[in-house]
Design a protein around this motif. Structure first.
Motif: not given
Length: 683
Positions: A405-434
């Motif tokens: 996860a990372y945060s910027a002034l525009s909001g928070v981004r969250l990703y699911r990782l698969q580091y064995n086969n090296i893939s990254i998937t963005k979590v599209s819907k995040l709570p507005k509180e974040l």
């Protein structure tokens, strides 16, 4: 110290951006620093120069000038906008277009009623300072050529403007120019080459001091508009000026990396007449000194080499004290590295991207100090470019290595990782509180994402597969509005400690989702906090180097902490000028507390006696060479190693090996031709 197998990581090539401008608030003792990437940093000079707040930058938003108005901070830049910052939410409060093209300078009158900006189109624009915003008032008489620098007379009735080849004095009431001061060209310079008046200072006695691109510091009579004296201080540019509060001293920064001091001293024995005399030259920078601040006791300088230097003036401080030491403030004051200890992964945070690395592996065992053969080299798995123009506020990696996860002034981004086969998937819907989340961390079991929010609160969310759900917002009872800059969770998932820049530390029960306790407020900002998994004791280290241990179960300081405060810390420990940025614990021995700053790694053994004031503090190599009885007699709780340069992060992996991240020594100007010239005007 030979207790761990150590992974020495030397490929985190983090480099701070160049310092463009600074502004000092003498009331609150806060220094605001703007960097070339648009970031603004706030340093507390009453708390060991700690970098207590950072407002991240943004692509295309370079700050050219800063100005304090009371406790409000304003900036202006070449995008033609004026920005006021929210120092509680750590973001721009609002931005206003000045409609004069690029803005080169911003200044406030001493009465703090008017803000002035110098623009590319030759106008000096005045803005009225209101409670919640600023409001355009009027333009002063428009000139031919850009306005590079401004300085108000303390009375607020006049303003001096530095331009190309000249300085103009404006009458604020009429808006017209009263004097035009022509600046001399450098000796032997072409008549077609313009002289840039980079900075001006308007003193109470109507003396005007200017610094220009011909390398001169000139003294002018503001009443008559005549030149009094010229000091040639460099072959290149004088880029910045700053005057002391009593107006008895002026400093000038040059593109040669020097700072020159001038003092108003008696020129005769009877001390009736005084004049500006060049007294000292300081050489603490390798390149252009772009920004200067003259405090009551020191010269603060910064520029292209990215370093912030505090040079005490020995005639203003007591000799042989901590205040008399030269300080080069090292960045950053917070960790930019996250470690997934269960997966052996490292996350490196840069302004515009994140890097995910897998640490290498080695075979065999050895004696302390041996270099083990490498079986598998470290590998970069992912480089994640930040979406949009905003820069990273905070990056976080879950202990299991499955979430990023990372945060910027525009909001928070969250990703699911698969580091064995090296893939990254963005979590599209995040709570507005974040959306207002800033500082991030994961729970020890990677089931929760925690984000600091407004008014010292912390947002709790739960994670499952590709879902992130809002759970609760933890709010301190104190009602503090200061931002949280440190978060730490316990290994059992029960406790969360949150420290804010108001020196408060609140502890929450994550199972009951409520406040557990508030640590007694200490008058120095926490720089590192951690909860011991063996006994739920919270260890805190502060900007003044003091260490405390607080029992979360009994809600009181531990016996070891009380003994430490009674005994006192070693003078050499307290004299260190870099803050501790990380605290950890040894799984093999719960009594071992690990901590480090930029140059030192330390293991505190709480079972050993505390060092006396006369004990050798940095004595590990010496102890190793002593006979065992003598070694036992000389040993103490603080096992320290000071053999590092730019130590960025230390973490323990699940196999009990130690990851040590060191920044390689880089020169931001190494690829530029010499002599380095600062090209400030775009073609």
């Amino acid at each position: 110290m030979g207790e761990f197998k150590v992974h020495r990581v030397r490929f985190f090539d983090y480099m701070p951006s160049a310092i463009r401008t600074m502004a000092f608030n003498s009331r609150t003792e806060r220094l605001a620093v703007a960097r070339a990437d648009g970031a603004v940093e706030i340093f507390n000079f009453t708390d060991r120069h700690f970098q207590e707040k950072v407002i991240p930058g943004r692509d295309g938003r370079a700050v050219e000038a800063l100005c304090w108005v009371g406790e409000r901070l304003f900036s202006a830049g070449l995008n033609g906008e004026i920005t006021e910052y929210d120092l509680e939410k750590l973001r721009p409060r609002y931005t206003m277009e000045a409609y004069g093209g690029p803005i080169w300078t911003i200044s406030c009158n001493r009465q703090e009623t008017l803000l002035s900006v110098g623009c590319e189109d030759g106008t000096v624009k005045l803005f009225e300072i209101l409670d919640e915003k600023i409001q355009f008032q009027r333009n002063l008489s428009r000139q031919k050529g850009r306005i590079i620098s401004l300085s108000w007379h303390p009375s607020g009735t006049q303003i001096a403007a530095g331009m190309m080849d000249m300085i103009k004095i404006f009458d604020i009431e009429t808006g017209q120019t009263t004097h035009r001061l022509l600046v001399e060209r450098a000796i032997g310079a072409s008549k077609s080459k313009e002289v840039v008046v980079w900075d001006v200072t308007f003193l109470s006695d109507h003396t005007i001091i200017s610094g220009d691109s011909a390398g001169k510091v000139q003294i002018w009579d503001g009443f008559t508009g005549t030149l009094i004296k010229t000091h040639l201080v460099t072959k290149w540019d004088v880029l910045a000026l700053s005057v002391s509060q009593d107006e008895s001293s002026v400093i000038a920064g040059t593109s040669e990396g020097t700072v020159v001091q001038f003092q108003f001293l008696p020129s005769t024995v009877d001390q009736q007449d005084k004049e500006w005399v060049r007294t000292r030259t300081f050489k603490n920078h390798s390149h252009d000194v772009r920004a200067l601040v003259h405090t009551e006791t020191a010269v603060v300088s910064g520029g292209m080499d990215t370093q912030l230097v505090v040079r005490p003036l020995l005639d203003k401080v007591e000799k042989n004290t901590q205040e008399s030491a030269l300080r080069k403030i090292v960045f950053p004051h917070r960790s930019l590295v996250c470690c997934a200890k269960k997966a052996g992964l490292l996350l490196f945070q840069f302004p515009g991207h994140l890097e995910l690395w897998r640490v290498g592996e080695s075979d065999g065992n050895g004696n302390p100090g041996d270099h083990l053969p490498v079986k598998t080299q470290a590998e970069k798995l992912i480089q994640l470019k930040i979406k949009g123009n905003d820069h990273v506020c905070s990056g976080a990696l879950s202990p299991c290595g499955s979430w990023l996860a990372y945060s910027a002034l525009s909001g928070v981004r969250l990703y699911r990782l698969q580091y064995n086969n090296i893939s990254i998937t963005k979590v599209s819907k995040l709570p507005k509180e974040l959306s207002s989340g800033r500082h991030l961390c994961f729970s020890s079991d990677s089931s929760k994402l925690l984000a600091s929010s407004n008014h010292s609160s912390v947002v709790v969310t739960s994670l499952s597969k590709l879902e992130c759900k809002y759970v609760h917002t933890l709010k301190p009872k104190s009602g503090s509005k200061q931002p949280v800059h440190l978060l730490s969770t316990s290994e059992d998932g029960q406790w969360l400690a949150a420290a804010n820049t108001g020196c408060e530390i609140h502890v929450y029960n994550l199972r009951k989702l409520k406040v557990h306790c508030t640590i007694p407020v200490y008058n120095s900002c926490p720089t590192a906090i951690a909860i011991n998994p063996a006994n739920s004791n919270l260890v805190t280290v502060h900007a003044d180097q003091h260490i405390f241990e607080y029992s979360l179960l009994h809600k009181e300081y531990t016996e070891w902490s009380r003994r430490l405060q009674k005994n006192g810390l070693h003078p050499l420990w307290l004299a260190r000028d870099t803050p501790v940025t990380h605290v950890g614990f040894s799984p093999k021995n719960p009594a071992h507390v690990l901590m480090h700053d930029m140059f030192m790694f330390c293991i505190i053994d709480q079972t050993l006696p505390l060092p006396e004031a006369k004990s050798m503090l940095y004595n590990q190599m010496t102890l190793r060479s002593l006979p065992e009885p003598e070694r036992i007699r000389q040993s103490h709780a603080f096992k320290m190693c000071k053999r590092f340069q730019h130590l960025m992060h230390v973490s323990l992996l699940e196999d009990h090996s130690l990851v040590v991240v060191e920044r390689p020594l880089l020169d931001i100007m190494s690829q530029l031709p010499a002599p380095v010239r600062q090209k400030k005007f775009a073609t």
